[in-house]
Motif scaffolding. Structure first.
Motif, PDB file in Angstrom:
ATOM      1  N   ALA A   4       0.823  -1.240   0.004  1.00 42.52           N
ATOM      2  CA  ALA A   4      -0.025   0.034   0.172  1.00 42.52           C
ATOM      3  C   ALA A   4       1.000   1.219  -0.008  1.00 42.52           C
ATOM      4  CB  ALA A   4      -0.829  -0.042   1.205  1.00 42.52           C
ATOM      5  N   ARG A  80     -10.214  -1.512   3.146  1.00 48.54           N
ATOM      6  CA  ARG A  80      -9.460  -2.369   2.139  1.00 48.54           C
ATOM      7  C   ARG A  80      -8.665  -3.674   2.742  1.00 48.54           C
ATOM      8  NH1 ARG A  80     -10.332  -4.864  -2.344  1.00 48.54           N
ATOM      9  NH2 ARG A  80      -8.560  -5.344  -3.418  1.00 48.54           N
ATOM     10  N   HIS A  81      -8.238  -3.168   3.904  1.00 44.56           N
ATOM     11  CA  HIS A  81      -7.135  -4.215   4.404  1.00 44.56           C
ATOM     12  C   HIS A  81      -7.944  -5.158   5.020  1.00 44.56           C
ATOM     13  CE1 HIS A  81      -3.446  -5.359   6.438  1.00 44.56           C
ATOM     14  NE2 HIS A  81      -4.192  -5.301   7.648  1.00 44.56           N
ATOM     15  N   PRO A  85      -5.652  -7.922   3.307  1.00 43.85           N
ATOM     16  CA  PRO A  85      -4.680  -7.588   4.144  1.00 43.85           C
ATOM     17  C   PRO A  85      -3.455  -7.073   3.014  1.00 43.85           C
ATOM     18  CG  PRO A  85      -5.574  -9.406   5.073  1.00 43.85           C
ATOM     19  CD  PRO A  85      -6.079  -9.460   3.879  1.00 43.85           C
ATOM     20  N   PHE A  86      -2.686  -5.935   3.538  1.00 42.76           N
ATOM     21  CA  PHE A  86      -1.287  -5.557   2.939  1.00 42.76           C
ATOM     22  C   PHE A  86      -0.248  -5.920   3.956  1.00 42.76           C
ATOM     23  CE2 PHE A  86      -4.417  -2.156   1.609  1.00 42.76           C
ATOM     24  CZ  PHE A  86      -4.236  -2.164   0.280  1.00 42.76           C
ATOM     25  N   MET A  89       3.352  -1.174   4.299  1.00 40.42           N
ATOM     26  CA  MET A  89       2.736   0.121   3.578  1.00 40.42           C
ATOM     27  C   MET A  89       3.957   1.203   3.900  1.00 40.42           C
ATOM     28  SD  MET A  89       0.048   2.818   5.768  1.00 40.42           S
ATOM     29  CE  MET A  89       0.844   2.828   7.148  1.00 40.42           C
ATOM     30  N   ILE A 105      -4.309  -0.333  12.777  1.00 38.31           N
ATOM     31  CA  ILE A 105      -3.965  -1.460  12.378  1.00 38.31           C
ATOM     32  C   ILE A 105      -2.327  -1.606  13.004  1.00 38.31           C
ATOM     33  CG2 ILE A 105      -3.442  -3.291  10.415  1.00 38.31           C
ATOM     34  CD1 ILE A 105      -5.209  -1.274   8.746  1.00 38.31           C
ATOM     35  N   LEU A 108       0.601  -3.615  11.187  1.00 38.04           N
ATOM     36  CA  LEU A 108       1.112  -3.370   9.990  1.00 38.04           C
ATOM     37  C   LEU A 108       2.722  -2.738   9.800  1.00 38.04           C
ATOM     38  CD1 LEU A 108      -0.200  -3.035   7.062  1.00 38.04           C
ATOM     39  CD2 LEU A 108      -0.543  -0.826   7.408  1.00 38.04           C
TER      40      LEU A 108
END
Length: 419
Positions: A4, A80-81, A85-86, A89, A105, A108
């Motif tokens: 992301a 969106r996550h 999931p990303f 970032m 989050i 992350l």
């Protein structure tokens, strides 16, 4: 990896500088290397999600003020996550826009890119020149006192920071401390941030920006005879436009046929009743048709502007790693820039461009005149500049280091757990 990219600046709505160009190019470079990439950014009118040509998914929120971007984009990011999931970032320093996302989050992995933090802007602003037309007597005296303090205070390198800004509550510094990887674009920025934010220098990596020269830039021939000197960037004090304004009469005195084109959005000027474009227009009014103000243009128009230039100037008081230097050199244009920040990394030899001291209109004018007077040398420098950009900053050279920084961030967050 699923990556992301979070940035207020992104084409076309908020393409206000080099950050927008960087995020745009980075997204496509990552996608081309097999990663999943989504961009979270701001829009001027339309919010929502679109898939751009090439496959980059872009999520936009409409904001009235830049400072509102963080909370609004955090809500979109979280949704969106939760769906997909990303892994990591990447965000930028200015306004600490990713802090709300990290609060939502906490596990992350986060890579922070240092472009131009607010504390650096404050440092640059202390360099303001008291000779600037339009300043009141009190403003001139205040600037002179600042300069005197910096000159005679043996601790000036750290004292002014604590006087002007409490770093313990600086949201951008706290943002950086939450990052798993901190990336500077040049050594000067890494050293400066380590000093101003009291961060261990060893925790800041240096990775220059990747740059993919467009076919339009590479199609431009080194030979040109337009006698045009082009400036591309915001019209603001820290970009050195006042020094450029002082240099223009010096150049015209030696080469009356020279023409100057200033391209970019106008910011504040020393005169509160005028923006910088009007301020410069009034200042340079005696030189009439020799100076053109083109205003802001979309990135797609930059190659044509560079094609029409003989020399490109980047007179910034301090600059991190300006994309306009990479673009100008890729267009085989001779560049005159100041020897600050990343510009002296990019222009690492007189063979590929000219460096002059910041806030020195005389040196700036002399370098421009030398290039205008010697077209063959100018073309040779332009060709060598293009070769350097392609050999040094192409994505294939830089992207492995960026990918490694993502992997390190993922591993570090895995070891540390939630913030």
């Amino acid at each position: 990896m699923r990556i992301a990219l979070v940035s207020y600046e992104y084409p076309p709505d908020t393409a206000d500088g080099g950050v927008a160009t960087y995020i745009y190019q980075l997204a496509r470079l990552l996608l081309g290397r097999g990663h999943g990439v989504e961009v979270f950014t701001a829009g001027s009118e339309n919010a929502g999600t679109e898939i751009e040509p090439g496959g980059v998914q872009v999520h936009r929120v409409v904001v009235e003020k830049r400072g509102d971007f963080g909370p609004l984009i955090a809500e979109v990011f979280l949704k969106r996550h939760q769906i997909q999931p990303f892994d990591v970032m990447e965000g930028v320093d200015r306004f600490a826009h990713c802090r709300q996302i990290l609060q939502l989050i906490p596990t992350l992995p986060f890579v922070l890119k240092l472009h131009t933090p607010g504390i650096v802007l404050k440092e640059i602003n202390t360099m303001c020149d008291y000779r600037v037309p339009g300043l009141s007597l009190s403003e001139r005296l205040a600037i002179m006192l600042k300069k005197a303090r910096r000159k005679w205070n043996p601790y000036w390198r750290w004292m002014p920071t604590f006087i002007r800004m409490n770093i313990l509550t600086d949201s951008e510094r706290l943002h950086a401390l939450e990052a798993d990887e901190i990336i500077a674009l040049c050594g000067d920025m890494a050293d400066l941030i380590a000093r101003l934010w009291l961060i261990d220098r060893s925790k800041i990596q240096v990775i220059p920006l990747p740059f993919s020269a467009s076919p339009d830039l590479l199609a431009i021939q080194p030979n040109s005879e337009s006698q045009t000197i082009t400036y591309i960037g915001r019209l603001e004090y820290r970009k050195g436009v006042l020094d450029l304004a002082r240099a223009i009469p010096l150049v015209l005195k030696q080469i009356p046929s020279a023409r100057f084109r200033l391209v970019g959005r106008a910011m504040k000027s020393p005169d509160q009743e005028k923006d910088m474009q009007q301020y410069l227009k009034d200042w340079l009014e005696p030189y009439g048709d020799a100076v053109e103000f083109a205003g802001a243009v979309p990135p797609s128009k930059v190659p044509e502007l560079l094609k029409q230039a003989d020399v490109c100037v980047v007179p910034s008081i301090w600059e991190n790693f300006p994309y306009v230097v990479l673009e100008s050199m890729a267009a085989a244009r001779a560049v005159v820039a100041t020897n600050t920040g990343g510009m002296k990394d990019i222009i690492n030899s007189p063979e590929v461009g000219s460096l002059v001291p910041p806030q020195s209109p005389e040196d700036l004018a002399q370098a421009v005149v030398a290039l205008l007077e010697h077209p063959a040398e100018r073309a040779r420098i332009g060709a060598a500049a293009r070769a350097r950009i392609l050999a040094t900053y192409d994505g294939t050279k830089i992207m492995p280091a960026i990918e490694l920084s993502y992997q390190k961030a993922i591993e570090r967050r895995r070891q540390l757990g939630p913030r």
